[in-house]
Design a protein around this motif. Structure first.
Motif, mmCIF file in Angstrom:
data_model
loop_
_atom_site.group_PDB
_atom_site.id
_atom_site.type_symbol
_atom_site.label_atom_id
_atom_site.label_comp_id
_atom_site.label_asym_id
_atom_site.label_seq_id
_atom_site.Cartn_x
_atom_site.Cartn_y
_atom_site.Cartn_z
ATOM 1 N N MET A 1 10.887 7.773 -7.303
ATOM 2 C CA MET A 1 10.062 6.857 -7.572
ATOM 3 C C MET A 1 10.258 5.345 -6.730
ATOM 4 S SD MET A 1 9.121 5.039 -11.118
ATOM 5 C CE MET A 1 10.614 4.385 -11.439
ATOM 6 N N LEU A 2 11.276 4.989 -6.254
ATOM 7 C CA LEU A 2 11.511 4.002 -5.539
ATOM 8 C C LEU A 2 10.995 4.234 -4.110
ATOM 9 C CD1 LEU A 2 15.284 2.623 -6.920
ATOM 10 C CD2 LEU A 2 12.875 1.595 -7.577
ATOM 11 N N THR A 3 11.561 5.452 -3.533
ATOM 12 C CA THR A 3 11.024 5.616 -2.601
ATOM 13 C C THR A 3 9.427 5.685 -2.213
ATOM 14 O OG1 THR A 3 12.956 7.353 -2.056
ATOM 15 C CG2 THR A 3 10.886 7.445 -0.523
ATOM 16 N N ILE A 4 8.752 6.011 -2.996
ATOM 17 C CA ILE A 4 7.115 6.144 -3.321
ATOM 18 C C ILE A 4 6.669 4.518 -3.415
ATOM 19 C CG2 ILE A 4 5.100 6.726 -4.281
ATOM 20 C CD1 ILE A 4 6.529 9.322 -5.359
ATOM 21 N N ALA A 5 7.513 3.830 -4.170
ATOM 22 C CA ALA A 5 6.971 2.331 -4.395
ATOM 23 C C ALA A 5 7.386 1.674 -2.703
ATOM 24 C CB ALA A 5 7.661 1.885 -5.487
ATOM 25 N N GLY A 6 8.453 1.975 -2.071
ATOM 26 C CA GLY A 6 8.848 1.390 -1.025
ATOM 27 C C GLY A 6 7.768 1.713 0.056
ATOM 28 N N ILE A 7 7.167 2.849 0.256
ATOM 29 C CA ILE A 7 6.335 3.283 1.115
ATOM 30 C C ILE A 7 5.036 2.495 0.787
ATOM 31 C CG2 ILE A 7 4.941 5.272 1.803
ATOM 32 C CD1 ILE A 7 7.225 7.008 1.534
ATOM 33 N N ILE A 8 4.674 2.594 -0.331
ATOM 34 C CA ILE A 8 3.065 1.685 -0.685
ATOM 35 C C ILE A 8 3.432 0.161 -0.377
ATOM 36 C CG2 ILE A 8 2.121 0.854 -2.886
ATOM 37 C CD1 ILE A 8 2.606 3.363 -4.248
ATOM 38 N N VAL A 9 4.645 -0.391 -0.500
ATOM 39 C CA VAL A 9 5.024 -1.863 -0.020
ATOM 40 C C VAL A 9 4.584 -1.884 1.559
ATOM 41 C CG1 VAL A 9 6.618 -3.511 0.540
ATOM 42 C CG2 VAL A 9 6.490 -2.458 -1.936
ATOM 43 N N VAL A 10 4.860 -0.950 2.059
ATOM 44 C CA VAL A 10 4.929 -0.895 3.847
ATOM 45 C C VAL A 10 3.354 -0.427 4.053
ATOM 46 C CG1 VAL A 10 5.440 -0.098 5.941
ATOM 47 C CG2 VAL A 10 6.977 -0.700 4.369
ATOM 48 N N ALA A 11 3.097 0.462 3.287
ATOM 49 C CA ALA A 11 1.358 0.938 3.481
ATOM 50 C C ALA A 11 0.335 0.236 3.135
ATOM 51 C CB ALA A 11 1.145 2.516 2.732
ATOM 52 N N ALA A 12 0.475 -0.833 2.167
ATOM 53 C CA ALA A 12 -0.614 -1.643 1.888
ATOM 54 C C ALA A 12 -1.287 -2.446 2.919
ATOM 55 C CB ALA A 12 -0.140 -2.383 0.458
ATOM 56 N N PRO A 13 -0.208 -3.328 3.457
ATOM 57 C CA PRO A 13 -0.859 -4.331 4.620
ATOM 58 C C PRO A 13 -1.225 -3.439 5.716
ATOM 59 C CG PRO A 13 1.569 -4.410 4.556
ATOM 60 C CD PRO A 13 1.215 -3.829 3.082
ATOM 61 N N LEU A 14 -0.670 -2.290 6.081
ATOM 62 C CA LEU A 14 -1.031 -1.206 7.129
ATOM 63 C C LEU A 14 -2.373 -0.752 6.695
ATOM 64 C CD1 LEU A 14 0.034 0.143 9.674
ATOM 65 C CD2 LEU A 14 0.623 2.007 8.445
ATOM 66 N N LEU A 15 -2.533 -0.601 5.722
ATOM 67 C CA LEU A 15 -4.283 0.027 5.486
ATOM 68 C C LEU A 15 -5.085 -0.826 5.395
ATOM 69 C CD1 LEU A 15 -3.460 2.340 2.186
ATOM 70 C CD2 LEU A 15 -3.965 3.001 4.495
ATOM 71 N N LEU A 16 -4.786 -2.157 5.028
ATOM 72 C CA LEU A 16 -5.940 -3.294 5.304
ATOM 73 C C LEU A 16 -6.159 -3.512 6.651
ATOM 74 C CD1 LEU A 16 -7.100 -5.895 4.077
ATOM 75 C CD2 LEU A 16 -5.084 -7.091 4.324
ATOM 76 N N LEU A 17 -4.979 -3.441 7.511
ATOM 77 C CA LEU A 17 -5.213 -3.801 9.129
ATOM 78 C C LEU A 17 -5.932 -2.600 9.626
ATOM 79 C CD1 LEU A 17 -4.625 -5.158 11.807
ATOM 80 C CD2 LEU A 17 -2.576 -3.873 11.942
ATOM 81 N N ALA A 18 -5.772 -1.276 8.945
ATOM 82 C CA ALA A 18 -6.578 -0.220 9.671
ATOM 83 C C ALA A 18 -8.146 -0.167 9.062
ATOM 84 C CB ALA A 18 -6.060 1.174 8.787
ATOM 85 N N VAL A 19 -8.370 -0.674 8.115
ATOM 86 C CA VAL A 19 -9.838 -0.947 7.433
ATOM 87 C C VAL A 19 -10.438 -1.895 8.480
ATOM 88 C CG1 VAL A 19 -11.117 -1.688 5.629
ATOM 89 C CG2 VAL A 19 -9.397 -0.017 5.210
ATOM 90 N N PHE A 20 -9.734 -3.191 8.344
ATOM 91 C CA PHE A 20 -10.579 -4.306 9.453
ATOM 92 C C PHE A 20 -10.557 -3.667 10.916
ATOM 93 C CE2 PHE A 20 -9.169 -7.481 6.245
ATOM 94 C CZ PHE A 20 -9.803 -7.476 5.520
ATOM 95 N N GLY A 21 -9.718 -3.148 11.346
ATOM 96 C CA GLY A 21 -9.618 -2.482 12.576
ATOM 97 C C GLY A 21 -10.523 -1.423 12.971
ATOM 98 N N ILE A 22 -10.698 -0.453 12.001
ATOM 99 C CA ILE A 22 -11.658 0.568 12.114
ATOM 100 C C ILE A 22 -13.179 0.062 11.959
ATOM 101 C CG2 ILE A 22 -12.436 2.644 11.112
ATOM 102 C CD1 ILE A 22 -9.777 3.640 10.567
ATOM 103 N N ALA A 23 -13.270 -0.889 11.045
ATOM 104 C CA ALA A 23 -14.642 -1.454 10.912
ATOM 105 C C ALA A 23 -14.990 -2.334 12.167
ATOM 106 C CB ALA A 23 -14.540 -2.385 9.612
ATOM 107 N N THR A 24 -14.205 -2.842 12.896
ATOM 108 C CA THR A 24 -14.516 -3.555 14.101
ATOM 109 C C THR A 24 -14.617 -2.636 15.110
ATOM 110 O OG1 THR A 24 -12.991 -5.577 13.296
ATOM 111 C CG2 THR A 24 -13.716 -5.393 15.758
ATOM 112 N N LEU A 25 -13.868 -1.573 15.345
ATOM 113 C CA LEU A 25 -14.090 -0.667 16.410
ATOM 114 C C LEU A 25 -15.508 0.288 16.144
ATOM 115 C CD1 LEU A 25 -10.692 0.918 17.110
ATOM 116 C CD2 LEU A 25 -11.957 -0.745 18.315
#
Length: 531
Positions: A1-25
């Motif tokens: 469970m801690l591993t999944i939560a740790g991945i989400i911590v890193v993935a949350a801002p990464l997904l935000l950047l991906a959404v903004f970047g893909i929308a711009t492209l």
């Protein structure tokens, strides 16, 4: 469970950047409301995951949770094994090599010691004798673990750049603080920059910054920390030059980027040194056995001093410590939300965070601790003087932040690590509030003066002679002339050396191409005029 939560911590801002970047492209136009909601959702998701990790760690008394996602680069030691095989063959032909079955490997020594203990216990030996044999076996295992053979074998078998995240008593509070303050700044910016033509550009830069801060906070290796460190630096320089239609913000952004480049060069040399010493950039290789802040460095005193000085240089550039304090007021050219999140709350504390992460090195070198303390004290005195004579509120708050950061550096030098961490969190929250409040504070201050009918009383000057007060004021008003000193004694020699190298290259290429001397002379004159 801690591993999944740790991945989400890193993935949350990464997904935000991906959404903004893909929308711009893809040229998809996102409304201001949608961008604000995406940012809010990413921040809330990461914050909940970080709070979950904190709750589980407190409930289970877990001090360290590592999330390893594999290696970026892995270089095996197959060539070393092939070479050793040829050496063994050569020695066998010379008659100097024993049969492999007759040799005793370091691992066999430890297993033989354990077998002796077992046989002694079965033969009914006394408890005292069994304890003595057990202690001898533990000493043998420790000798095997730290033997040069094992170290050389471990170093040759893996030289890797690992993608690793660590959640401990340092990273988890810093991650929670980052998500909270980024959420506050995002909510403020969505209203402060409403209908501004740079609204979308600001939130794209902001997503870069948030991802960089999270990666820097949870990095378990020095290369992962450097990756986040670079994202923070890039977004900082871009936001300083946010109003690019004016020349001053662009020039100041380039200045900030140049200072970051110099500091990052020291960071890279430190990373390469760590890889040379340990074969990897894992912070576990620095702290040795033990979780933060109780880790003990495994490097020698000389190595700890060298690596620590390089990291201190990098931290000085990122946190605007002396002599790199000149870029801090230049960074105020950006919009107020970026000033709050970068130079008042988070980015300016990243250098202190780096010193906390490698604080075990300070315990190995008294000289390094003295350097950290002296740098903090000099910066504290300098920032205190300069902050008192600033004529704009943002620069005054920036140097006030620098004063507190320098005090935090002094605390780290004295080994007060928990106090330094608490100081960082408290100061970041306070400065964020002050910088967000700054625009309306000026209006309230003018309203108060108009209501009173006079200026507010100023503090009385101390027992300092007028001549000394004038000199100190001039020094503080000129900000110590740090920018001029760096330009004259650091930048100018480099420019002269590279200009001379460029002229020599032009002469060499001209001679090889067989061009006339007149063409060569005209090219040299043109190069000299450009310099």
């Amino acid at each position: 469970m801690l591993t999944i939560a740790g991945i989400i911590v890193v993935a949350a801002p990464l997904l935000l950047l991906a959404v903004f970047g893909i929308a711009t492209l893809l040229r998809i136009s996102l409304t201001e409301r949608n961008m604000a909601r995406f940012t809010e959702a990413s921040t809330v998701l990461g914050l909940i995951s970080a709070l979950l990790i904190l709750a589980v760690m407190l409930a289970t008394n877990e001090r360290n949770v590592s999330v390893v996602l594999g290696d970026w680069v892995r270089i095996s030691g197959s060539h070393a094994h092939d070479l050793s095989g040829h050496e063994e063959k050569h020695n066998h032909e010379a008659g100097t090599l024993k049969h492999p079955s007759e040799e005793t490997s370091p691992e066999d020594k430890g297993s033989d010691a354990k077998a002796v203990i077992k046989s002694v216990n079965e033969n009914g030996a006394t408890e005292k004798e069994a304890a003595e044999h057990e202690a001898a076996a533990e000493a043998t295992e420790k000798e095997v673990a730290h033997s040069p053979v094992m170290d050389e074998e471990s170093h040759s078998n893996h030289f890797h750049f690992r993608l690793k995240f660590v959640f401990d008593r340092l990273s988890v509070p810093f991650v929670i603080m980052t998500f909270v303050l980024c959420g506050v700044i995002a909510a403020f910016a969505s209203r402060y920059l409403h209908r501004d033509e740079g609204f979308h550009r600001f939130f794209i830069y902001f997503s870069f910054f948030q991802l960089g801060m999270i990666l820097s906070s949870v990095a378990g290796t020095i290369e992962t920390l450097f990756f986040g460190w670079e994202l923070v630096g890039l977004s900082s320089a871009l936001l300083v030059a946010f109003f690019h239609d004016r020349p001053a913000p662009v020039a100041n952004g380039l200045r900030v980027w140049a200072v970051y480049r110099v500091a990052d060069a020291a960071f890279l040399v430190a990373a390469l040194t760590l890889h040379h010493l340990s074969g990897s950039g894992d912070f576990d290789g620095i702290a040795g056995q033990g979780d933060w802040p109780n880790g003990t460095a495994v490097l020698s005193e000389g190595s700890a001093l060298f690596v620590g000085c390089l990291l201190l240089f990098a931290a000085a550039g990122k946190s605007a410590l002396v002599p790199f304090s000149g870029w801090l007021p230049r960074a105020m050219e950006g919009p107020t939300p970026s000033s709050a999140v970068f130079y008042g709350a988070l980015s300016v504390h990243l250098g202190a965070f780096l010193l906390l992460r490698v604080s075990s090195l300070l315990d190995e070198s008294l000289t390094l601790r003295i350097l950290v303390i002296l740098l903090g004290l000099i910066t504290m005195i300098y920032a205190t003087m300069v902050a008192r004579v600033q004529t704009d509120i943002k620069s005054s708050l920036a140097f006030s932040s620098l004063t507190q950061v320098s005090i935090i550096v002094v605390e780290i030098g004295f080994g007060l690590r928990y106090i330094a961490l608490i100081h960082i969190i408290g100061h970041a929250c306070l400065r964020t509030l002050q910088l967000i409040r700054a625009p309306s504070l000026l209006r309230d201050y003018n309203s108060m003066i108009n209501a009173i009918g006079a200026y507010l009383p100023e503090a009385r000057a101390g027992n300092v002679s007028p001549t000394m007060r004038s000199r100190l004021y001039r020094f503080a008003f000129d900000r110590g002339n740090l920018d001029s000193l760096l330009d004259e004694y650091f930048v100018r020699p480099f420019v002269l050396v590279f200009s001379w190298s460029d002229r020599m290259e032009q002469r060499w290429t001209t001679w090889l191409s067989g061009q006339s001397k007149s063409t060569d002379d005209s090219a040299n004159e043109k190069a000299g005029a450009d310099v």
